[in-house]
Design an enzyme around this catalytic site. Sequence first.
Site: not given
Length: 822
Positions: A262, A334, A337
Amino acid sequence: MRIIFRWLVRLVGVALILGALAVMLVYYLGARSLPDYDVRAAVTGLDQALEIVRDNSNVPHIMAATDRDAFFGLGYVHAQDRLWQMTLMRRTVQGRLSEVFGTRTVETDNLLRRLDLYTLARRSVAAQDDRTKAALRAYADGVNARIDEINRESLGRGAPEFFLFGAELAPWQPADSLAIVKLMALQLSGHLSNEVLRARTSLALDDADRLADILPDVPGTGTAVLPEYSSLAPGATGQTRIAAAPKGGFWPVPEHGLAGASNAWAADPTRSASGGALLANDPHLGFTAPAIWYLARMQLSSGGVIGGTIPGIPAIMVGRSEALGWGLTSSYLDDQDLFLEKLNPDNPDQYQGPEGWRRFETRRSIINIKDATPVTVTLRWTENGPVLPGTQFDLGAITPPGHVMALSWTALSPADTSLTAAVGLMYAETIDDAIAQSEAYVAPSQMLTLTDGTEVAMQLIGAMPARDDAHQSQGRMPAPGWIAANRWQGSLPYSANPRFADPLGGIVGNTNNKVLDRPFPLHVSYEWGDSQRVQRWRTLMQGREVHTRDSFIEFQLDTVSEAARTLLPLIGADLWFTGEAAPEGTPERRRRDALDLLAEWNGEMSEHLPEPLIYAAWLRFLQDRLIRDDLGPLADEFTRIEPLFLERVYRDVDGAAAWCDVARSAVEESCSDLARLALDDALIWIEETYNTTLASLRWGDAHEATHDHEVLGEVPVLQAFVNIRQSTSGGDFTLQRGATRGRGPNPFLNVHGAGYRGVYDFADPDSSVFITSTGQSGHFLSRHYDDLGQLWRRGEYIPMSLDPDLARAAAVGITELVPAAE
């Protein structure tokens, strides 16, 4: 013979008549589901009379006396225009596609059952605040009112697709909306796939140092504001602030390089020619027909709100109210995991934890499959999250024997209050209020760009995992789940989320680029969605002292590739202006003609030019030649160009030019050799594919936007009616982003880009504009199925006004809903 001929004519005539009757019947049944926008209807679940004005672009303006009725109206119009799309998304997140589509969707159902998103969504209903619970219930009532209307009046089952596939029209539930929020989180998350790819690549490379080339980290400290241009903002007050961090077939998962993207940027009044703040936003998602975005206006107790909604979700996700404008971009936090879980060799029902063996949490789930035997899957969870099979995401290639892989992900929260944050944003009246409301946001993590007309700010929203300093892979590759230091320790406090407010230069913005450089574990991410567009954005924004709505539109539609401007002089340095003119028809002459065209090109990825196609094909073949020798079949995972990799190679950063030598050949190849060979490869491919002169090529012929119907898009004959193909400018690294497919016979098809664009001017709010890439209706027989698409392709917009009189001025219909008598 004459009698036989006469009978043949009669039979052909009868067949034509029967065929015409069949077509008429199909059209009649399909047309029955076209909504009538100019009606008065009594519906159950409404408190007071409700008016829905459809402006001349078919954008519904929902005029309600109460907030509850406004959310009811949003549910009703979503079901009018996008009921099939909503049903398909709900089935996807429930893991129930195979009941309708058979064996081709079993793997998708398998994944969604293992993630258990729908169960988590049901549990999350209770976690919402009272206002959001009321909105969810009212929205569901609105959807169900439309479903009841369809059943009661035999309105063609609501959409033609229901005739073809027989999917049930089950009542809508509040949990369905929360489940779609989680599905969007899945579609915007790419860290799981990135971890697997990084692990596979590290195993394939002989030289570990080369991993930093092919999967490079974005250099620099990051860009979020433009303080170096602050001298052009006299009188601005305040300082740039970054919040101090505390110490310590329907496959919904995007391919590598196609996770959420975006653009969003905002300028405060000191940088606006009109004296009011400006904000522009264009979220990027995979293209479909219809687009995921649906334009709507709601009248709430706090005032009017207008912008882009997602069918199934009761909120204006991007847009503006009378007090505030907001835009979203993928933050690339992030938030996923992978963990290796060691199985107990004596008991496969146990896995190793930090304190010893633990039992899996297990449950059996039956996937019913149309025209096939049901499949029973055993769902397993560890303390780290759901266990994923080795058959998905290539996990089997990196999972050693005696182990399985589990996923930790912020969206797996059973108390996900992201929708509470989205609803609260519509009511916020100041930037501080909006940021406070957004603390409830969990996933998918976004960069929220804000303006209240006088100030601008940008805030990362979404839960940030709390990792230990001693995490073995820092979340970049799967890590042993039995080591306590690798495990998540909850979430960081909201104050840890990066915030940029009151910039001295008056401008904030994000193109999915690196925004700051904090050390692990407060780092936000090692993987970013952009390293190129931000360079062009910075140049454009700093090129003017003040901006206007039109300049923001110009920047949204900008098609100049900074990547092309950087890479072409590097890879072609030894090829230009060398040798003598070659005879016509020879490979040398063809190469010379291509280089002559590129030498005069400014990097503009215009649909009408040949140079973008030559450039894109050259880099594609060049990257493949560089990596194929070292990665073998794994090179098929790197089909999109990585400019930082090519720049490292051709600048020989840390010895990266080693990629140019083909280890299996006796000759030591130079980088110039590979550039020349790759250009010849590209020109041969172009000639075989397009069979025309280089000067006659058009980038737009290769770079068509593929708004394809997810179900009917590959059905012969029908695909001509349901797919929307548009010649487009732009590319992977332009502000007007059009990410390419990267594989197959048409690798440059435009498959991912701005399905919504909006520009908001708070000096004159009614001059604000927006557009989507297809149309409001999901019904392919409707004139509103693709009417906005041509405007979008040409870079045009429609007004974004909260004035009800303007909406009524050229309305395509006014729907009056009244409460049904008890």
